[in-house]
Design a protein around this motif. Structure first.
Motif, PDB file in Angstrom:
ATOM      1  N   SER A 109       5.170  -0.493   7.853  1.00 36.72           N
ATOM      2  CA  SER A 109       4.113  -0.523   6.885  1.00 36.72           C
ATOM      3  C   SER A 109       4.482  -1.484   5.663  1.00 36.72           C
ATOM      4  O   SER A 109       5.777  -1.522   5.600  1.00 36.72           O
ATOM      5  CB  SER A 109       4.075   0.924   6.263  1.00 36.72           C
ATOM      6  OG  SER A 109       3.729   1.828   7.419  1.00 36.72           O
ATOM      7  N   VAL A 110       3.732  -1.870   5.037  1.00 33.71           N
ATOM      8  CA  VAL A 110       4.088  -2.633   3.675  1.00 33.71           C
ATOM      9  C   VAL A 110       3.008  -2.022   2.524  1.00 33.71           C
ATOM     10  O   VAL A 110       1.963  -1.776   2.599  1.00 33.71           O
ATOM     11  CB  VAL A 110       3.761  -4.164   3.932  1.00 33.71           C
ATOM     12  CG1 VAL A 110       3.770  -4.890   2.819  1.00 33.71           C
ATOM     13  CG2 VAL A 110       4.422  -4.666   5.350  1.00 33.71           C
ATOM     14  N   ARG A 111       3.862  -1.751   1.357  1.00 32.90           N
ATOM     15  CA  ARG A 111       3.017  -1.273   0.286  1.00 32.90           C
ATOM     16  C   ARG A 111       3.046  -2.299  -0.511  1.00 32.90           C
ATOM     17  O   ARG A 111       1.978  -2.268  -1.647  1.00 32.90           O
ATOM     18  CB  ARG A 111       4.206  -0.222  -0.754  1.00 32.90           C
ATOM     19  CG  ARG A 111       4.284   0.778   0.326  1.00 32.90           C
ATOM     20  CD  ARG A 111       5.485   1.949   0.018  1.00 32.90           C
ATOM     21  NE  ARG A 111       5.350   2.228  -1.644  1.00 32.90           N
ATOM     22  CZ  ARG A 111       6.349   2.812  -2.339  1.00 32.90           C
ATOM     23  NH1 ARG A 111       7.205   3.038  -1.840  1.00 32.90           N
ATOM     24  NH2 ARG A 111       5.895   2.982  -3.624  1.00 32.90           N
ATOM     25  N   SER A 112       3.489  -3.493  -0.789  1.00 33.04           N
ATOM     26  CA  SER A 112       3.540  -4.510  -1.754  1.00 33.04           C
ATOM     27  C   SER A 112       2.428  -5.502  -1.175  1.00 33.04           C
ATOM     28  O   SER A 112       2.501  -6.168  -0.132  1.00 33.04           O
ATOM     29  CB  SER A 112       4.620  -5.176  -1.899  1.00 33.04           C
ATOM     30  OG  SER A 112       4.608  -6.256  -2.820  1.00 33.04           O
ATOM     31  N   ASP A 113       1.473  -5.927  -2.157  1.00 25.56           N
ATOM     32  CA  ASP A 113       0.511  -6.980  -1.775  1.00 25.56           C
ATOM     33  C   ASP A 113       1.085  -8.179  -1.422  1.00 25.56           C
ATOM     34  O   ASP A 113       0.788  -9.085  -0.688  1.00 25.56           O
ATOM     35  CB  ASP A 113      -0.598  -7.064  -2.570  1.00 25.56           C
ATOM     36  CG  ASP A 113      -1.608  -5.792  -2.300  1.00 25.56           C
ATOM     37  OD1 ASP A 113      -1.787  -5.190  -1.239  1.00 25.56           O
ATOM     38  OD2 ASP A 113      -2.292  -5.507  -3.368  1.00 25.56           O
ATOM     39  N   SER A 114       1.959  -8.703  -2.278  1.00 29.12           N
ATOM     40  CA  SER A 114       2.754  -9.895  -2.422  1.00 29.12           C
ATOM     41  C   SER A 114       3.586 -10.063  -1.044  1.00 29.12           C
ATOM     42  O   SER A 114       3.489 -11.231  -0.306  1.00 29.12           O
ATOM     43  CB  SER A 114       3.525 -10.040  -3.478  1.00 29.12           C
ATOM     44  OG  SER A 114       4.667  -9.164  -3.474  1.00 29.12           O
ATOM     45  N   VAL A 115       4.212  -9.017  -0.786  1.00 31.84           N
ATOM     46  CA  VAL A 115       4.900  -9.128   0.695  1.00 31.84           C
ATOM     47  C   VAL A 115       3.998  -9.203   2.004  1.00 31.84           C
ATOM     48  O   VAL A 115       4.163 -10.036   2.746  1.00 31.84           O
ATOM     49  CB  VAL A 115       5.818  -7.925   0.930  1.00 31.84           C
ATOM     50  CG1 VAL A 115       6.608  -7.700   2.343  1.00 31.84           C
ATOM     51  CG2 VAL A 115       6.890  -7.947  -0.218  1.00 31.84           C
ATOM     52  N   ALA A 116       2.732  -8.526   1.921  1.00 34.69           N
ATOM     53  CA  ALA A 116       1.702  -8.651   2.771  1.00 34.69           C
ATOM     54  C   ALA A 116       1.227  -9.951   3.067  1.00 34.69           C
ATOM     55  O   ALA A 116       0.992 -10.331   3.875  1.00 34.69           O
ATOM     56  CB  ALA A 116       0.695  -7.681   2.456  1.00 34.69           C
ATOM     57  N   HIS A 117       0.953 -10.867   1.838  1.00 36.94           N
ATOM     58  CA  HIS A 117       0.553 -11.885   1.845  1.00 36.94           C
ATOM     59  C   HIS A 117       1.413 -13.056   2.540  1.00 36.94           C
ATOM     60  O   HIS A 117       1.160 -13.858   3.161  1.00 36.94           O
ATOM     61  CB  HIS A 117       0.018 -12.654   0.641  1.00 36.94           C
ATOM     62  CG  HIS A 117      -1.216 -11.881   0.044  1.00 36.94           C
ATOM     63  ND1 HIS A 117      -2.549 -11.785   0.744  1.00 36.94           N
ATOM     64  CD2 HIS A 117      -1.422 -10.942  -0.901  1.00 36.94           C
ATOM     65  CE1 HIS A 117      -3.243 -11.187   0.274  1.00 36.94           C
ATOM     66  NE2 HIS A 117      -2.612 -10.549  -0.834  1.00 36.94           N
TER      67      HIS A 117
END
Length: 159
Positions: A109-117
Motif C-alpha cells: 500500500s502507498v499512503r503518500s501521493d508523491s510516492v504513488a505518482h
C-alpha cells in the motif's frame, strides 16, 4: 448492648458565640439536595467515547511505529487507487529471482501521493521499493496491506 452506635451520625447546627460568650442561635442553614448521578452521560462515555479513544490511540501508535523496514526489487505488476469511502493506493510487485522460476508477488500500500505518482511514472521498468511494515492497524482506511511503501527508485535491469 448499650455500646451500639447509631446508624446515622448526629447533625449539629452551627452556633455563633458573641464576644461576651453568650450563645446566639444561628440562622438555619440550607442543606443541599443529594447530587444526582447522570447515568446516561456516564454510560455514554464508557460505551461510546472510551472505545473511540482507544481505537484512535491504537491506530496512531500502529501507524507511527514501524515493525520492520526493507527493500524489494522487481516489476510493478499492478497499481491502482481503490476504496469506496477511503481511497488508498494498492499495488503488487513481481519479483523474479532466476529466469525460469515462478515469480513471487509482493502486495503493498502507498499512503503518500508523491510516492504513488513516482511508482506510476516508473511502471513497466524494474524498480526498487523501500517499505515499512505496520501490523495491527485496526482500520483498512489506511491500506489493504501491512506493508507501506515510503520510497521508490529505478533499479538496474538484471541480465
Amino acid at each position: 448492648m448499650d455500646d451500639e452506635q447509631p446508624k446515622e451520625p448526629l447533625r449539629r447546627e452551627p452556633t455563633t458565640e458573641s464576644t461576651t460568650g453568650a450563645r446566639a442561635a444561628a440562622a438555619p442553614t440550607a442543606t443541599r439536595a443529594p447530587r444526582k448521578r447522570r447515568w446516561g452521560v456516564l454510560l455514554f462515555g464508557i460505551f461510546v467515547i472510551l472505545p473511540i479513544l482507544i481505537v484512535a490511540l491504537w491506530t496512531t501508535i500502529a501507524l507511527n511505529w514501524s515493525y520492520s523496514k526493507g527493500d524489494r526489487a522487481g516489476y510493478i505488476q499492478k497499481f491502482s487507487q481503490k476504496g469506496w469511502v477511503c481511497k488508498t493506493w494498492e499495488g503488487e510487485i513481481a519479483m523474479v529471482n532466476m529466469p525460469g522460476q515462478a515469480q513471487e508477488k509482493f502486495a503493498f500500500s502507498v499512503r503518500s501521493d508523491s510516492v504513488a505518482h513516482e511508482i506510476t511514472r516508473l511502471m513497466g521498468s524494474r524498480v526498487s521499493i523501500t517499505y515499512e511494515e505496520h501490523p495491527g492497524i485496526p482500520l483498512r482506511c489506511f491500506g489493504d496491506t501491512d506493508y507501506f511503501v515510503v520510497g521508490v527508485k529505478p533499479a538496474p535491469a538484471t541480465p
